[in-house]
Design a protein around this motif. Structure first.
Motif, PDB file in Angstrom:
ATOM      1  N   LEU A  59      -7.790   0.309  -4.087  1.00 22.19           N
ATOM      2  CA  LEU A  59      -8.150   1.246  -3.030  1.00 22.19           C
ATOM      3  C   LEU A  59      -7.083   2.335  -2.932  1.00 22.19           C
ATOM      4  CD1 LEU A  59      -9.058  -1.294  -0.184  1.00 22.19           C
ATOM      5  CD2 LEU A  59     -10.609  -0.296  -1.871  1.00 22.19           C
ATOM      6  N   LEU A  77      -6.288   5.070  -0.001  1.00 21.96           N
ATOM      7  CA  LEU A  77      -6.720   5.406   1.353  1.00 21.96           C
ATOM      8  C   LEU A  77      -5.811   6.460   1.975  1.00 21.96           C
ATOM      9  CD1 LEU A  77      -7.317   1.800   2.777  1.00 21.96           C
ATOM     10  CD2 LEU A  77      -8.970   3.285   1.625  1.00 21.96           C
ATOM     11  N   VAL A 131      -7.001  -7.640  -4.100  1.00 18.95           N
ATOM     12  CA  VAL A 131      -7.129  -6.259  -3.628  1.00 18.95           C
ATOM     13  C   VAL A 131      -5.750  -5.610  -3.641  1.00 18.95           C
ATOM     14  CG1 VAL A 131      -7.833  -4.750  -1.729  1.00 18.95           C
ATOM     15  CG2 VAL A 131      -9.069  -6.893  -2.151  1.00 18.95           C
ATOM     16  N   VAL A 163      -3.844  -1.760  -2.720  1.00 21.65           N
ATOM     17  CA  VAL A 163      -4.107  -0.515  -1.998  1.00 21.65           C
ATOM     18  C   VAL A 163      -2.900   0.400  -2.079  1.00 21.65           C
ATOM     19  CG1 VAL A 163      -3.352  -1.504   0.203  1.00 21.65           C
ATOM     20  CG2 VAL A 163      -4.821   0.503   0.206  1.00 21.65           C
ATOM     21  N   LYS A 219      -1.778   3.554   0.127  1.00 19.47           N
ATOM     22  CA  LYS A 219      -2.114   4.313   1.331  1.00 19.47           C
ATOM     23  C   LYS A 219      -1.146   5.481   1.453  1.00 19.47           C
ATOM     24  CE  LYS A 219      -3.094   3.877   6.273  1.00 19.47           C
ATOM     25  NZ  LYS A 219      -2.183   4.951   6.747  1.00 19.47           N
ATOM     26  N   CYS A 272      -2.051  -5.874   5.407  1.00 22.19           N
ATOM     27  CA  CYS A 272      -2.074  -6.235   3.984  1.00 22.19           C
ATOM     28  C   CYS A 272      -1.536  -7.646   3.779  1.00 22.19           C
ATOM     29  CB  CYS A 272      -1.256  -5.227   3.180  1.00 22.19           C
ATOM     30  SG  CYS A 272      -1.996  -3.574   3.096  1.00 22.19           S
ATOM     31  N   VAL A 318      -3.303  -8.531   0.526  1.00 22.36           N
ATOM     32  CA  VAL A 318      -3.536  -7.267  -0.172  1.00 22.36           C
ATOM     33  C   VAL A 318      -2.204  -6.720  -0.683  1.00 22.36           C
ATOM     34  CG1 VAL A 318      -4.326  -4.879   0.110  1.00 22.36           C
ATOM     35  CG2 VAL A 318      -5.576  -6.755   1.201  1.00 22.36           C
ATOM     36  N   ARG A 351       0.365  -3.991  -1.470  1.00 23.09           N
ATOM     37  CA  ARG A 351       0.659  -2.633  -1.014  1.00 23.09           C
ATOM     38  C   ARG A 351       1.419  -1.904  -2.114  1.00 23.09           C
ATOM     39  NH1 ARG A 351       1.928  -0.070   4.117  1.00 23.09           N
ATOM     40  NH2 ARG A 351       1.446   2.109   3.675  1.00 23.09           N
TER      41      ARG A 351
END
Length: 622
Positions: A134, A136, A159, A161, A163, A192, A197, A199
């Motif tokens: 992801l 974001l 997952v 991500v 950000k 997270c 998740v 990071r």
């Protein structure tokens, strides 16, 4: 809009809106974007965008992404949902060049209809997707986002991500220290961590972490062994493992003896990372050393250092695969830096059959993320019966507002959080009587729904040893309040016995506007603000969570025996954290923030004592 209306009337079930000039461009654009959202809700037309670059369904061979990417689209287990269409291209290209295969790729743009959460829900249920990447800028549907992360965790999907926009400058100010510290980025970190998740703070990290996630490797722990042929790289690894969250395994004496039998000249004084030096030039010996390290019961993951694949080096990829096959444990190969994927390099990596990562630092962070994600999945399975937050029943009859220990201390007692003996009084004579009954020395402090920080208002006097000192302190506080806060309402004065000495901690719960209640733990007093050494978790918090929060603090060594000071009562502190989380959960939607600061942690076996409390309740109906 007219074209979308026509498409819906003609029976179209989905549409992609590439155009810009919508919600990102001002009031008029927001109005147009709202119209798209209403059309989607009214007609059932599913819309990707606007302000996006479309989607790619690799297995279905359906591409609505306009950039030239076909040469890197191989089917596989990587899915990506990016709010940025432009950055999806380098992610796709780099993953593809390095051998990654894809299931679905989405540039979702402004999410007028379908959101990141909608796409993640689909991917969590997709049997071919192993890893979800992801990118974001923000989370538009936080409750739905939390729910789909839970789905992905339950489904065993990793997952990662990235950000962007992590600055806390725009955070809201609150009445408590911990509220001021619960900036959006810290809370997102807690989110997270809660769902396992990864990071990632750069696109390079996101690429390497996602590729490793898609490999299907499942480590049982975070104890790593590293096989290298460089003393400098060994030091680099040791510099980074702690900050990554990895543990350097300690190979047993038996393992070291086996290593010496393979290579009698090997220096095993530092057996991990194991620097083989010139011995790595003979790949069969290097691979055998890797097999011996991986076989050690203290090792969960083996990292093998290799230069970039080069046909002149005459290395055989099958020997790398044999290390994995012999141990059954995750084996990850890494090069010192990123390198060009020549045809030979692509073939070598493919034939090895194991992940081959680019860059020492990125490899370590990716392995740490894989270990953390696997651990979170294991914890999720172990906590399937975890109780949800209960209905708000903890403080019936308490109106919205700010409360201190005199008016809310009974709540702490109900949840077995010890509060220093105290009495709320309204006259100076009552204060003297309360001090005589409680026992000297005492503290005198104002209780007011308008004063969050009593010391700043002159509302606290410490170390009062006799009745006359109490009377003098009463007059001094009244004088200071009249000068500094004449507008403040006063519920009364609190007389509290001075608590025994101890390490001062701060426990707080803050309601994040997006993700709900967040527990924060750090050093007490003003240190919690000055140092910013705070650990955060989304509620609910259990005993393993509380223990992990304390271990993460830079100040954690102070909780043990330190420079003549006794070890602190960690079990009591952990119980207080869990109990405060339960109280916060029971207060439910009424709770805005709550803080015990300081909470004094006494020597092991002597418990903890809450010295101050700030509780802010709101009306959830408003």
């Amino acid at each position: 809009m007219g074209i979308l209306e026509e498409a819906s009337s003609a029976g179209a079930r989905s549409a992609t809106v590439y155009a810009t000039g919508w919600g990102e461009s001002g009031t008029d654009g927001c109005a147009r974007q709202d119209a798209i959202a209403r059309l989607a809700e009214r007609s059932g037309l599913r819309i990707c965008g606007p302000n996006c670059l479309g989607t790619i369904s690799v297995r279905e061979q359906l591409v609505t992404y306009p950039l030239r990417v076909l040469e890197w689209l191989q089917p596989g287990g990587i899915a990506a949902v990016f709010q940025s269409g432009a950055l999806l291209y380098p992610f796709l290209r780099t993953c593809g060049e390095r051998g990654g295969g894809f299931s679905y790729l989405v540039s979702c743009g402004n999410e007028a209809d379908l959101s990141v959460a909608d796409y993640v829900r689909f991917l969590a249920c997709d049997g071919e997707t192993r890893a979800i990447a992801l990118l974001l800028e923000g989370v538009r549907e936080p409750e739905k986002f939390r729910a789909v992360l839970e789905m992905a965790l339950e489904a065993g999907k990793h997952v990662a991500v990235m950000k962007v926009g992590r600055s806390e400058r725009a955070r809201e100010s609150t009445l408590t220290h911990t509220g001021a510290l619960a900036g959006s980025d810290r809370v997102f970190d807690a989110l997270c961590r809660h769902y396992g998740v990864a990071r990632c703070h750069s696109l390079d990290d996101l690429v390497e972490t996602t590729r490793l996630f898609a490999s299907g490797l499942g480590p049982r722990g975070k104890r790593v062994a590293v096989l290298t042929f460089s003393g400098a790289l060994r030091s680099e690894v040791l510099d980074q493992t702690d900050s990554c969250g990895l543990s350097v395994a300690s190979p047993s004496r038996e393992t070291q003896q086996r290593l010496k039998r393979v290579a009698p000249t090997l220096d095993c004084r530092i057996a991990n990372p194991l620097d083989c030096g010139y011995l790595a030039g003979t790949q069969s010996i290097y691979a055998q050393l890797g097999r011996e390290l991986a076989a050690d019961p203290e090792v969960d993951v083996l990292l093998v250092h290799e230069h970039a694949p080069d046909e002149k080096r005459n290395r055989r990829p099958a020997l790398l695969q044999e290390i994995h096959d012999a141990s059954g444990k995750p084996v990850v190969v890494f090069a010192e830096t990123a390198y060009s994927m020549t045809p030979y390099a692509r073939e070598f990596v493919s034939d090895s059959g194991i992940p081959f990562l680019h860059g020492t630092d990125r490899a370590l962070r990716a392995v740490a993320a894989l270990c953390a994600s696997a651990e979170a999945q294991g914890v999720r399975r172990a906590r399937t019966g975890r109780t949800a937050l209960r209905a708000p029943e903890a403080a019936p009859g308490m109106a919205p507002g700010l409360y201190g220990p005199g008016t809310a201390g009974a709540l702490l007692a109900r949840y077995r959080i010890p509060l220093a003996p105290c009495r709320l009084v309204s006259t100076v004579d009552d204060a003297v009587a309360a001090a005589d009954a409680i026992g000297y020395p005492v503290v005198l402090k104002v209780e007011s729904p308008d004063i969050a920080h009593k010391t700043d208002a002159g509302g606290v006097r410490l170390g009062l040893l006799a009745a006359e000192a109490v009377r003098e302190a009463w007059q001094a506080i009244a004088s200071d309040l009249e000068r500094r806060r004449p507008d403040a309402r006063r519920t009364g004065m609190l007389v509290m016995r001075m608590a025994p000495p101890g390490l001062e901690m701060s426990l707080g719960v803050h309601r994040d506007p997006q993700f709900g209640l967040v527990m924060l733990v750090g050093l007490g007093g003003t240190w919690v603000e000055v140092l910013g050494d705070v650990s955060a978790r989304l509620l609910p918090v259990d005993f393993p969570d509380a223990s992990a929060m304390l271990a993460e603090l830079k100040a954690a060594p102070l909780l043990g025996a330190f420079r003549g000071a006794p070890a602190r009562d960690l079990p009591a502190l952990t119980r207080a954290i869990v109990s405060m989380g339960q109280l916060a959960g029971d207060l439910g939607e009424r709770l805005t923030s709550m803080e015990i600061n300081p909470l004094r942690v006494h020597a092991l076996g002597e418990g903890v004592t809450a010295v101050d409390l700030r509780l802010v309740l709101s009306d959830p109906a408003r």
